[in-house]
Design a protein around this motif. Sequence first.
Motif, mmCIF file in Angstrom:
data_model
loop_
_atom_site.group_PDB
_atom_site.id
_atom_site.type_symbol
_atom_site.label_atom_id
_atom_site.label_comp_id
_atom_site.label_asym_id
_atom_site.label_seq_id
_atom_site.Cartn_x
_atom_site.Cartn_y
_atom_site.Cartn_z
ATOM 1 N N ASN A 119 0.831 -1.213 0.000
ATOM 2 C CA ASN A 119 0.000 0.000 0.000
ATOM 3 C C ASN A 119 0.866 1.264 0.000
ATOM 4 O OD1 ASN A 119 0.553 -0.795 2.910
ATOM 5 N ND2 ASN A 119 -0.417 1.188 3.262
ATOM 6 N N ILE A 120 2.103 1.141 0.494
ATOM 7 C CA ILE A 120 3.039 2.273 0.482
ATOM 8 C C ILE A 120 3.192 2.827 -0.931
ATOM 9 C CG2 ILE A 120 5.478 2.880 0.764
ATOM 10 C CD1 ILE A 120 5.574 0.814 3.049
ATOM 11 N N SER A 121 3.322 1.937 -1.902
ATOM 12 C CA SER A 121 3.563 2.369 -3.279
ATOM 13 C C SER A 121 2.313 2.935 -3.932
ATOM 14 C CB SER A 121 4.115 1.201 -4.100
ATOM 15 O OG SER A 121 5.418 0.864 -3.676
ATOM 16 N N TYR A 122 1.172 2.271 -3.722
ATOM 17 C CA TYR A 122 -0.050 2.806 -4.326
ATOM 18 C C TYR A 122 -0.460 4.123 -3.650
ATOM 19 C CZ TYR A 122 -0.860 -1.185 -7.374
ATOM 20 O OH TYR A 122 -0.756 -2.126 -8.376
ATOM 21 N N GLN A 123 -0.141 4.248 -2.353
ATOM 22 C CA GLN A 123 -0.382 5.517 -1.679
ATOM 23 C C GLN A 123 0.536 6.605 -2.246
ATOM 24 O OE1 GLN A 123 0.394 7.256 2.773
ATOM 25 N NE2 GLN A 123 -0.461 5.224 2.624
ATOM 26 N N ALA A 124 1.776 6.232 -2.571
ATOM 27 C CA ALA A 124 2.707 7.188 -3.176
ATOM 28 C C ALA A 124 2.196 7.675 -4.523
ATOM 29 C CB ALA A 124 4.085 6.559 -3.331
ATOM 30 N N ASP A 125 1.519 6.789 -5.277
ATOM 31 C CA ASP A 125 0.918 7.213 -6.544
ATOM 32 C C ASP A 125 -0.084 8.335 -6.307
ATOM 33 O OD1 ASP A 125 2.375 5.250 -7.780
ATOM 34 O OD2 ASP A 125 0.700 3.848 -7.978
ATOM 35 N N THR A 126 -0.951 8.142 -5.317
ATOM 36 C CA THR A 126 -1.977 9.146 -5.013
ATOM 37 C C THR A 126 -1.333 10.463 -4.598
ATOM 38 O OG1 THR A 126 -3.546 7.440 -4.323
ATOM 39 C CG2 THR A 126 -3.959 9.679 -3.541
ATOM 40 N N LEU A 127 -0.333 10.389 -3.737
ATOM 41 C CA LEU A 127 0.305 11.607 -3.239
ATOM 42 C C LEU A 127 1.139 12.291 -4.319
ATOM 43 C CD1 LEU A 127 1.330 10.336 0.304
ATOM 44 C CD2 LEU A 127 -0.620 11.740 -0.326
ATOM 45 N N TYR A 128 1.595 11.531 -5.287
ATOM 46 C CA TYR A 128 2.304 12.116 -6.424
ATOM 47 C C TYR A 128 1.336 12.917 -7.304
ATOM 48 C CZ TYR A 128 4.488 12.179 -11.076
ATOM 49 O OH TYR A 128 4.970 12.550 -12.309
#
Length: 396
Positions: free
Chosen positions: A242-251
């Motif tokens: 989820n860290i990576s998919y959350q990073a997508d959103t925050l990007y």
Amino acid sequence: MKRIIILLVIPIMLLAQTREKYPQATEVWSKPEEIKAISNWAGSVDGISVSADGKTLYISVAGIAVTELSDTGWTTPYKLGSHINIDYFVQTPAITPSGKRLFYTWLMGSLWHMYYSDWDSFKNDWGKPVNCGPEVNIPYYGISGVTAPDDTTIIFTRPNASYISYYNNTTKQYNTVKDFPSEGLNFSSDYGITTTQDLSKVYYLSTQPDTTLDGRYYLKEDLVVCYKKANSSDYTRPYVLNISYQADTLYFTREYSKRGQAYPTITADGKTLFFVATYHDKQTVYVSHMLIDENGIPVSVDYESLSLPSSFKLYSPYPNPFNATTTIEYELNKESKISITIYDTLGRKVKELLNAIKQAGRHKTAFNASGLSSGVYLVVLNTSSGFSVKKLTYLK
């Protein structure tokens, strides 16, 4: 010699349109926190390894440096001796669970070769470098990632493949190099690999197509996990943290300027993950704690409980379920720097209730959920000795 996390631009739109995204892992990790002691001291970090108890980090930044976790946070890093840090061309640290053997790579010509040093308790320093051997350091192929699940085993990556090797007490080198996890089945990662101590999970970097803010297609880097199948040497397909998919959103909401991630390393209990990321342009170290494991169970870790009485306790919030305020009570047996944070079940940070040094004793703080949606939330008490997670149910 620095390795920079590169975003590979893909001009072929069909690749991103047709390839199915990896599913998200069921385990949930907290929103990563930047380790300021490292980012304030170091330039670009291109490799890390954490000790079994999560209290010592070995980082690669123009050589190998060390930082330690104290009651007030991470200490300012310091460099290892010149017998290891030769001409700055040293990187890819990997510490064994016992903390008595340290691996690293030296640049030999154009290739990175692996060496190790053993801890010398008499000198209170790392011993002389030892070449891991010709089966590990073969011609034409350098080492790009290393992890050591125990004192006699190394797992490492070369371009597009992963291997396992075992220590030979007679030669003092590592031999019998085999494909990992099995012949013909490899984990491809040029930017690090790490495993849980029992090899039940493998974390590494994988890529999948996505778009940039301006709509260009490229290969983005994700932290993924593979789970070992029961009664088999095989592993499941990759699941994205989820860290990576959350990073997508925050990007895409521009909280992060970039979303590259690399060099994961995990504590022996599998509950605290460190990695390198470029979220705010600088390539530095972040830490995340497992909130819910792959079986849906909230996680608690006390690094000192094996040898000392527990140094902290998070009590069940009350009332729970609640509307709209609940009390969070916790206890410390020594003065500590702590934080209390609320997350949703996707690991997204909702609110930080407290971040301060607190005296020993029993304390309370209130959480007002007004303005939030009804549902399940997670309260996390994080201390230098470990962390604890409790579930909260908010009912409007």
